[in-house]
Design a protein around this motif. Sequence first.
Motif, mmCIF file in Angstrom:
data_model
loop_
_atom_site.group_PDB
_atom_site.id
_atom_site.type_symbol
_atom_site.label_atom_id
_atom_site.label_comp_id
_atom_site.label_asym_id
_atom_site.label_seq_id
_atom_site.Cartn_x
_atom_site.Cartn_y
_atom_site.Cartn_z
ATOM 1 N N GLY A 13 0.814 -1.210 0.000
ATOM 2 C CA GLY A 13 0.000 0.000 0.000
ATOM 3 C C GLY A 13 0.846 1.257 0.000
ATOM 4 N N ALA A 14 2.014 1.216 0.637
ATOM 5 C CA ALA A 14 2.889 2.391 0.690
ATOM 6 C C ALA A 14 3.387 2.752 -0.702
ATOM 7 C CB ALA A 14 4.063 2.123 1.619
ATOM 8 N N SER A 15 3.662 1.742 -1.501
ATOM 9 C CA SER A 15 4.134 1.978 -2.863
ATOM 10 C C SER A 15 3.043 2.654 -3.687
ATOM 11 C CB SER A 15 4.550 0.660 -3.512
ATOM 12 O OG SER A 15 4.836 0.847 -4.864
ATOM 13 N N VAL A 16 1.830 2.182 -3.551
ATOM 14 C CA VAL A 16 0.709 2.763 -4.292
ATOM 15 C C VAL A 16 0.466 4.191 -3.843
ATOM 16 C CG1 VAL A 16 -1.765 2.570 -4.723
ATOM 17 C CG2 VAL A 16 -0.349 0.516 -4.738
ATOM 18 N N VAL A 17 0.546 4.429 -2.548
ATOM 19 C CA VAL A 17 0.351 5.783 -2.022
ATOM 20 C C VAL A 17 1.443 6.713 -2.534
ATOM 21 C CG1 VAL A 17 0.378 7.175 0.086
ATOM 22 C CG2 VAL A 17 -0.924 5.039 0.011
ATOM 23 N N ALA A 18 2.686 6.222 -2.582
ATOM 24 C CA ALA A 18 3.781 7.039 -3.082
ATOM 25 C C ALA A 18 3.554 7.400 -4.550
ATOM 26 C CB ALA A 18 5.116 6.312 -2.911
ATOM 27 N N ILE A 19 3.106 6.437 -5.332
ATOM 28 C CA ILE A 19 2.822 6.702 -6.743
ATOM 29 C C ILE A 19 1.693 7.711 -6.864
ATOM 30 C CG2 ILE A 19 1.931 5.691 -8.869
ATOM 31 C CD1 ILE A 19 3.478 3.147 -8.139
ATOM 32 N N ASP A 20 0.643 7.521 -6.065
ATOM 33 C CA ASP A 20 -0.481 8.470 -6.099
ATOM 34 C C ASP A 20 -0.022 9.880 -5.735
ATOM 35 O OD1 ASP A 20 -2.224 6.510 -6.887
ATOM 36 O OD2 ASP A 20 -3.093 6.193 -4.891
ATOM 37 N N ASN A 21 0.858 9.974 -4.758
ATOM 38 C CA ASN A 21 1.365 11.290 -4.365
ATOM 39 C C ASN A 21 2.165 11.934 -5.496
ATOM 40 O OD1 ASN A 21 0.200 11.194 -1.846
ATOM 41 N ND2 ASN A 21 2.029 10.405 -0.830
ATOM 42 N N LYS A 22 2.992 11.128 -6.156
ATOM 43 C CA LYS A 22 3.782 11.664 -7.269
ATOM 44 C C LYS A 22 2.880 12.096 -8.420
ATOM 45 C CE LYS A 22 7.814 11.258 -5.486
ATOM 46 N NZ LYS A 22 8.612 12.417 -5.155
ATOM 47 N N ILE A 23 1.858 11.304 -8.694
ATOM 48 C CA ILE A 23 0.916 11.670 -9.756
ATOM 49 C C ILE A 23 0.218 12.980 -9.400
ATOM 50 C CG2 ILE A 23 -1.268 11.016 -10.850
ATOM 51 C CD1 ILE A 23 -0.272 8.104 -10.735
ATOM 52 N N GLU A 24 -0.191 13.101 -8.161
ATOM 53 C CA GLU A 24 -0.855 14.332 -7.725
ATOM 54 C C GLU A 24 0.078 15.538 -7.831
ATOM 55 O OE1 GLU A 24 -3.082 16.066 -3.763
ATOM 56 O OE2 GLU A 24 -2.983 13.898 -4.053
ATOM 57 N N GLN A 25 1.341 15.348 -7.440
ATOM 58 C CA GLN A 25 2.316 16.438 -7.567
ATOM 59 C C GLN A 25 2.508 16.831 -9.023
ATOM 60 O OE1 GLN A 25 5.863 15.008 -5.700
ATOM 61 N NE2 GLN A 25 5.127 15.354 -3.609
ATOM 62 N N ALA A 26 2.593 15.826 -9.890
ATOM 63 C CA ALA A 26 2.766 16.114 -11.324
ATOM 64 C C ALA A 26 1.558 16.845 -11.878
ATOM 65 C CB ALA A 26 3.013 14.821 -12.094
ATOM 66 N N MET A 27 0.380 16.428 -11.477
ATOM 67 C CA MET A 27 -0.839 17.091 -11.945
ATOM 68 C C MET A 27 -0.893 18.532 -11.446
ATOM 69 S SD MET A 27 -3.528 13.936 -11.663
ATOM 70 C CE MET A 27 -4.955 14.920 -12.001
ATOM 71 N N ASP A 28 -0.502 18.760 -10.219
ATOM 72 C CA ASP A 28 -0.457 20.121 -9.690
ATOM 73 C C ASP A 28 0.548 20.981 -10.454
ATOM 74 O OD1 ASP A 28 -2.381 19.559 -7.811
ATOM 75 O OD2 ASP A 28 -0.964 19.250 -6.154
ATOM 76 N N LEU A 29 1.691 20.383 -10.782
ATOM 77 C CA LEU A 29 2.704 21.100 -11.543
ATOM 78 C C LEU A 29 2.184 21.475 -12.929
ATOM 79 C CD1 LEU A 29 5.663 22.087 -11.613
ATOM 80 C CD2 LEU A 29 6.257 19.853 -12.559
ATOM 81 N N VAL A 30 1.556 20.524 -13.599
ATOM 82 C CA VAL A 30 0.985 20.789 -14.921
ATOM 83 C C VAL A 30 -0.087 21.863 -14.815
ATOM 84 C CG1 VAL A 30 -0.402 19.782 -16.770
ATOM 85 C CG2 VAL A 30 1.546 18.527 -15.869
ATOM 86 N N LYS A 31 -0.919 21.764 -13.799
ATOM 87 C CA LYS A 31 -1.986 22.751 -13.608
ATOM 88 C C LYS A 31 -1.408 24.148 -13.393
ATOM 89 C CE LYS A 31 -5.740 23.942 -10.457
ATOM 90 N NZ LYS A 31 -6.434 23.580 -9.225
ATOM 91 N N SER A 32 -0.367 24.255 -12.584
ATOM 92 C CA SER A 32 0.208 25.576 -12.327
ATOM 93 C C SER A 32 0.856 26.142 -13.591
ATOM 94 C CB SER A 32 1.204 25.527 -11.174
ATOM 95 O OG SER A 32 2.322 24.739 -11.524
ATOM 96 N N HIS A 33 1.508 25.282 -14.382
ATOM 97 C CA HIS A 33 2.102 25.759 -15.634
ATOM 98 C C HIS A 33 1.015 26.222 -16.610
ATOM 99 C CE1 HIS A 33 6.372 25.076 -15.114
ATOM 100 N NE2 HIS A 33 6.113 23.914 -14.549
ATOM 101 N N LEU A 34 -0.057 25.460 -16.695
ATOM 102 C CA LEU A 34 -1.155 25.853 -17.583
ATOM 103 C C LEU A 34 -1.793 27.169 -17.134
ATOM 104 C CD1 LEU A 34 -2.950 22.473 -18.346
ATOM 105 C CD2 LEU A 34 -1.728 23.934 -19.947
ATOM 106 N N MET A 35 -1.999 27.320 -15.852
ATOM 107 C CA MET A 35 -2.598 28.557 -15.341
ATOM 108 C C MET A 35 -1.689 29.747 -15.628
ATOM 109 S SD MET A 35 -5.552 27.866 -14.245
ATOM 110 C CE MET A 35 -5.971 29.329 -13.339
ATOM 111 N N TYR A 36 -0.389 29.557 -15.471
ATOM 112 C CA TYR A 36 0.557 30.624 -15.769
ATOM 113 C C TYR A 36 0.490 31.001 -17.247
ATOM 114 C CZ TYR A 36 4.949 33.140 -16.306
ATOM 115 O OH TYR A 36 5.891 34.093 -16.604
ATOM 116 N N ALA A 37 0.461 29.988 -18.112
ATOM 117 C CA ALA A 37 0.402 30.248 -19.555
ATOM 118 C C ALA A 37 -0.900 30.951 -19.925
ATOM 119 C CB ALA A 37 0.533 28.941 -20.326
ATOM 120 N N VAL A 38 -1.998 30.546 -19.313
ATOM 121 C CA VAL A 38 -3.285 31.175 -19.603
ATOM 122 C C VAL A 38 -3.280 32.622 -19.127
ATOM 123 C CG1 VAL A 38 -5.736 31.170 -18.959
ATOM 124 C CG2 VAL A 38 -4.626 29.044 -19.657
#
Length: 144
Positions: free
Chosen positions: A45-70
């Motif tokens: 479960g820790a591995s899955v949680v770590a992956i989920d956290n990384k995915i969430e961080q990546a999504m937040d990063l993409v979202k912030s870049h998109l918002m900046y570009a917009v």
Amino acid sequence: MKSQWCRPVAMDLGVYQLRHFSISFLSSLLGTENASVRLDNSSSGASVVAIDNKIEQAMDLVKSHLMYAVREEVEVLKEQIKELIEKNSQLEQENNLLKTLASPEQLAQFQAQLQTGSPPATTQPQGTTQPPAQPASQGAGPTA
């Protein structure tokens, strides 16, 4: 029977490869090195949680870049709108000035050209001796 035994192993290998690819991809997005993001071979479960956290961080990063570009694009468009409004205002003033300086014959000729869709004539019709309208910066009256 043998094909059933191979299928789960191949599937596990595929899942492992997909996880490894996902972590490598997300690590590159997050700017981290592959060595710092390790996947436990067990499906804990820790591995899955770590992956989920990384995915969430990546999504937040993409979202912030998109918002900046917009936001940047919105600023550019606001500036273009402002310039176009100023240009439109200037052209309306110039148009009104030209209408006041034009003779009734010139206005009638212009209206006729608009109705027929023909381009403006480059020469004046015979019988009119009035010079073309002068722009405001050169004065309102004809010069000789």
